[in-house]
Design a protein around this motif. Structure first.
Motif, PDB file in Angstrom:
ATOM      1  N   ASP A   2      38.557  35.970  38.034  1.00  0.00           N
ATOM      2  CA  ASP A   2      39.274  35.749  37.019  1.00  0.00           C
ATOM      3  C   ASP A   2      38.504  34.904  35.925  1.00  0.00           C
ATOM      4  N   LEU A   3      38.825  35.526  34.584  1.00  0.00           N
ATOM      5  CA  LEU A   3      38.346  34.715  33.396  1.00  0.00           C
ATOM      6  C   LEU A   3      39.607  34.006  32.826  1.00  0.00           C
ATOM      7  N   LEU A  28      45.897  42.016  32.393  1.00  0.00           N
ATOM      8  CA  LEU A  28      45.837  40.747  31.666  1.00  0.00           C
ATOM      9  C   LEU A  28      47.113  39.975  31.710  1.00  0.00           C
ATOM     10  N   LYS A  29      46.871  38.570  32.204  1.00  0.00           N
ATOM     11  CA  LYS A  29      47.938  38.013  32.547  1.00  0.00           C
ATOM     12  C   LYS A  29      48.205  36.848  31.614  1.00  0.00           C
ATOM     13  N   HIS A  50      52.849  36.052  33.699  1.00  0.00           N
ATOM     14  CA  HIS A  50      53.355  37.544  33.354  1.00  0.00           C
ATOM     15  C   HIS A  50      52.143  38.445  33.075  1.00  0.00           C
ATOM     16  N   GLU A  51      52.208  39.808  33.537  1.00  0.00           N
ATOM     17  CA  GLU A  51      51.000  40.426  33.385  1.00  0.00           C
ATOM     18  C   GLU A  51      51.383  42.048  32.699  1.00  0.00           C
ATOM     19  N   TYR A  52      50.435  42.129  31.904  1.00  0.00           N
ATOM     20  CA  TYR A  52      50.157  43.348  31.258  1.00  0.00           C
ATOM     21  C   TYR A  52      49.125  44.277  32.112  1.00  0.00           C
ATOM     22  N   LEU A 148      42.189  37.180  32.206  1.00  0.00           N
ATOM     23  CA  LEU A 148      41.603  38.603  32.569  1.00  0.00           C
ATOM     24  C   LEU A 148      41.492  38.682  34.005  1.00  0.00           C
ATOM     25  N   THR A 149      41.828  39.478  34.792  1.00  0.00           N
ATOM     26  CA  THR A 149      42.183  39.478  36.338  1.00  0.00           C
ATOM     27  C   THR A 149      41.364  40.888  36.731  1.00  0.00           C
ATOM     28  N   HIS A 150      40.892  40.983  37.953  1.00  0.00           N
ATOM     29  CA  HIS A 150      40.249  41.930  38.593  1.00  0.00           C
ATOM     30  C   HIS A 150      40.720  42.052  39.933  1.00  0.00           C
ATOM     31  N   HIS A 151      41.523  43.306  40.267  1.00  0.00           N
ATOM     32  CA  HIS A 151      41.702  43.621  41.851  1.00  0.00           C
ATOM     33  C   HIS A 151      40.778  44.190  42.636  1.00  0.00           C
TER      34      HIS A 151
END
Length: 166
Positions: A2-3, A28-29, A50-52, A148-151
């Motif tokens: 995550d950033l 994007l949280k 909360h996340e888009y 900014l997240t990545h799964h």
């Protein structure tokens, strides 16, 4: 992976471009709180906020409630407009999140696809139907980080801009 921003934000307009490939899952949280993410009773490496959602909708389509995890959703809480104007895989989407007071909006390619009021009975009741039901205060407003997240799968972000609102 995550950033994370170096400081918190409370009222803002956040714009970004996102591109997802088949099978991709990212997001994007915002309003991410450390106490949620570092819960000693349930340790997790994931930022909680909360996340888009930025997701290949085809990976979930047809499963019960999949719309609340689809591209542009307020992850697990609100589904976006089912007629959203999403670009095809591998193409950029213009995304926007507005949080002004308790009012929140998600936009996709120039169209508002959902809006909500944090802390309302409606939002808090919807949170009780999610995996966040035991996260104290989830669905309410407080300053938080942007992440900014990545799964999994390939996803890209560019032109990330934050404008604070008074």
């Amino acid at each position: 992976r995550d950033l994370v921003t170096t400081r918190t934000y409370e009222n803002f307009e956040l714009t970004f471009d996102a591109k997802i490939m088949a099978g991709g899952n990212s997001g994007l949280k915002y309003l991410v709180r450390q106490e949620w993410s570092l819960n000693p009773d349930k340790p997790s490496l994931a930022a909680v906020g909360h996340e888009y959602q930025v997701l290949d909708d085809a990976t979930l389509k047809g499963e019960p409630g999949w719309e609340k995890s689809s591209f542009g959703s307020f992850y697990l809480v609100y589904a976006p407009d089912k007629n959203k104007n999403q670009s095809p895989f591998g193409e950029w989407n213009e995304c926007r999140v507005i949080v002004d007071g308790d009012h929140g909006e998600h936009w996709l390619n120039g169209d508002m696809i959902l809006e909500y009021e944090l802390g309302t009975d409606e939002v808090l009741a919807l949170v009780q139907q999610t995996k966040f039901l035991n996260v104290p205060g989830f669905g309410t407003k407080a300053p938080g980080y942007i992440v900014l997240t990545h799964h999994n799968g390939d996803s890209w972000f560019r032109n990330v801009k934050i404008r604070e609102l008074p």
